[in-house]
Design a protein around this motif. Structure first.
Motif, short mmCIF file in Angstrom:
data_model
loop_
_atom_site.label_atom_id
_atom_site.label_comp_id
_atom_site.label_asym_id
_atom_site.label_seq_id
_atom_site.Cartn_x
_atom_site.Cartn_y
_atom_site.Cartn_z
N VAL A 46 0.84 -1.20 0.00
CA VAL A 46 0.00 0.00 0.00
C VAL A 46 0.87 1.24 0.00
CG1 VAL A 46 -1.66 1.35 1.34
CG2 VAL A 46 -1.93 -1.12 1.16
N LYS A 47 0.51 2.15 -0.87
CA LYS A 47 1.17 3.46 -0.91
C LYS A 47 0.16 4.46 -0.34
CE LYS A 47 3.94 2.17 -4.88
NZ LYS A 47 4.10 2.28 -6.32
N TRP A 48 0.23 4.66 0.96
CA TRP A 48 -0.73 5.51 1.65
C TRP A 48 -0.75 6.90 1.03
CZ3 TRP A 48 -3.66 2.46 4.33
CH2 TRP A 48 -3.13 1.29 4.86
N GLU A 107 -3.21 0.65 -7.91
CA GLU A 107 -2.13 0.09 -8.72
C GLU A 107 -2.74 -0.78 -9.83
OE1 GLU A 107 1.17 0.49 -8.51
OE2 GLU A 107 1.17 1.74 -6.73
N ASN A 108 -2.10 -0.81 -10.99
CA ASN A 108 -2.61 -1.61 -12.11
C ASN A 108 -2.75 -3.08 -11.76
OD1 ASN A 108 -2.94 0.55 -13.86
ND2 ASN A 108 -0.90 0.35 -14.72
N TRP A 109 -1.79 -3.62 -11.01
CA TRP A 109 -1.86 -5.04 -10.65
C TRP A 109 -3.09 -5.34 -9.81
CZ3 TRP A 109 -1.87 -5.97 -5.48
CH2 TRP A 109 -1.26 -5.03 -4.64
N ALA A 110 -3.47 -4.41 -8.94
CA ALA A 110 -4.65 -4.61 -8.09
C ALA A 110 -5.93 -4.53 -8.92
CB ALA A 110 -4.67 -3.57 -6.97
N GLU A 119 -6.21 -5.15 -12.16
CA GLU A 119 -6.27 -6.34 -13.01
C GLU A 119 -6.74 -7.57 -12.24
OE1 GLU A 119 -2.58 -6.82 -15.13
OE2 GLU A 119 -2.65 -4.75 -15.85
N PHE A 120 -6.28 -7.72 -11.00
CA PHE A 120 -6.74 -8.84 -10.18
C PHE A 120 -8.23 -8.72 -9.91
CE2 PHE A 120 -7.76 -10.82 -6.13
CZ PHE A 120 -7.29 -12.11 -6.34
N ASP A 121 -8.69 -7.54 -9.50
CA ASP A 121 -10.11 -7.33 -9.21
C ASP A 121 -10.98 -7.57 -10.45
OD1 ASP A 121 -10.10 -6.88 -6.51
OD2 ASP A 121 -10.32 -4.70 -6.65
N GLU A 122 -10.54 -7.07 -11.59
CA GLU A 122 -11.31 -7.26 -12.82
C GLU A 122 -11.43 -8.74 -13.17
OE1 GLU A 122 -9.36 -4.68 -15.62
OE2 GLU A 122 -10.52 -2.94 -14.94
N TRP A 123 -10.36 -9.50 -12.99
CA TRP A 123 -10.39 -10.94 -13.24
C TRP A 123 -11.39 -11.59 -12.30
CZ3 TRP A 123 -9.64 -15.31 -10.36
CH2 TRP A 123 -9.47 -16.50 -11.06
N GLY A 146 -3.12 -19.72 -9.49
CA GLY A 146 -2.40 -20.01 -10.73
C GLY A 146 -2.99 -19.34 -11.95
N LEU A 147 -4.22 -18.82 -11.84
CA LEU A 147 -4.90 -18.27 -13.01
C LEU A 147 -5.06 -16.75 -13.00
CD1 LEU A 147 -7.77 -20.92 -13.36
CD2 LEU A 147 -5.62 -20.79 -14.66
N ALA A 148 -5.27 -16.19 -11.86
CA ALA A 148 -5.54 -14.74 -11.79
C ALA A 148 -4.26 -13.94 -11.98
CB ALA A 148 -6.17 -14.39 -10.45
N PRO A 149 -4.35 -12.83 -12.71
CA PRO A 149 -3.17 -11.98 -12.86
C PRO A 149 -2.79 -11.37 -11.52
CG PRO A 149 -5.11 -10.88 -13.75
CD PRO A 149 -5.53 -12.27 -13.39
N HIS A 150 -1.52 -11.43 -11.20
CA HIS A 150 -0.97 -10.80 -9.99
C HIS A 150 -1.54 -11.39 -8.69
CE1 HIS A 150 0.43 -7.96 -12.98
NE2 HIS A 150 -0.83 -7.73 -13.31
N ALA A 151 -1.96 -12.65 -8.73
CA ALA A 151 -2.59 -13.26 -7.56
C ALA A 151 -1.69 -13.22 -6.33
CB ALA A 151 -3.00 -14.69 -7.88
N LYS A 152 -0.44 -13.54 -6.48
CA LYS A 152 0.46 -13.58 -5.32
C LYS A 152 0.66 -12.18 -4.73
CE LYS A 152 2.97 -16.26 -2.77
NZ LYS A 152 2.30 -17.12 -1.82
#
Length: 106
Positions: A34-36, A42-45, A47-51, A69-75
């Protein structure tokens, strides 16, 4: 994850008994990233939510259970599953006749 899903299925009937169930949380749970004060996600967040929204809208349970294993940026989005897995119970508790909608409306 199947246990959380089964729990949601089992609890669904409580709505017919006028028992209110409330679930809360966030889909992206990586507090170290988190960047308070940041104004945009963030784009990775995103993209994960949209997936996640897409798979839930289409009720693609197998994909949802295999999100790591399937969602973008899951880890990055979900570094520890115990903060994420309850979403399955909340999602399965909804009425079958209701639209999935945005996650914030589940």
């Amino acid at each position: 994850m199947n246990i959380a899903n089964a729990l949601g299925e089992a609890l669904r009937s409580l709505g017919a008994q006028n028992i209110l169930q409330i679930g809360s949380g966030v889909t992206v749970h990586h507090l170290r990233a988190v960047k308070w004060g940041q104004k945009e996600a963030e784009n990775w967040a995103v993209e994960f939510d949209e997936w996640l929204i897409e798979k839930m809208s289409k009720q693609e349970l197998n994909s949802l259970f295999e999100y790591e294993g399937l969602a973008p940026h899951a880890k990055m989005a979900v570094p520890r599953a115990e903060h994420f897995v309850p979403i399955y119970s909340a999602w399965q508790r909804r009425s079958r006749s209701s639209a999935t909608g945005r996650l914030s409306e589940l």
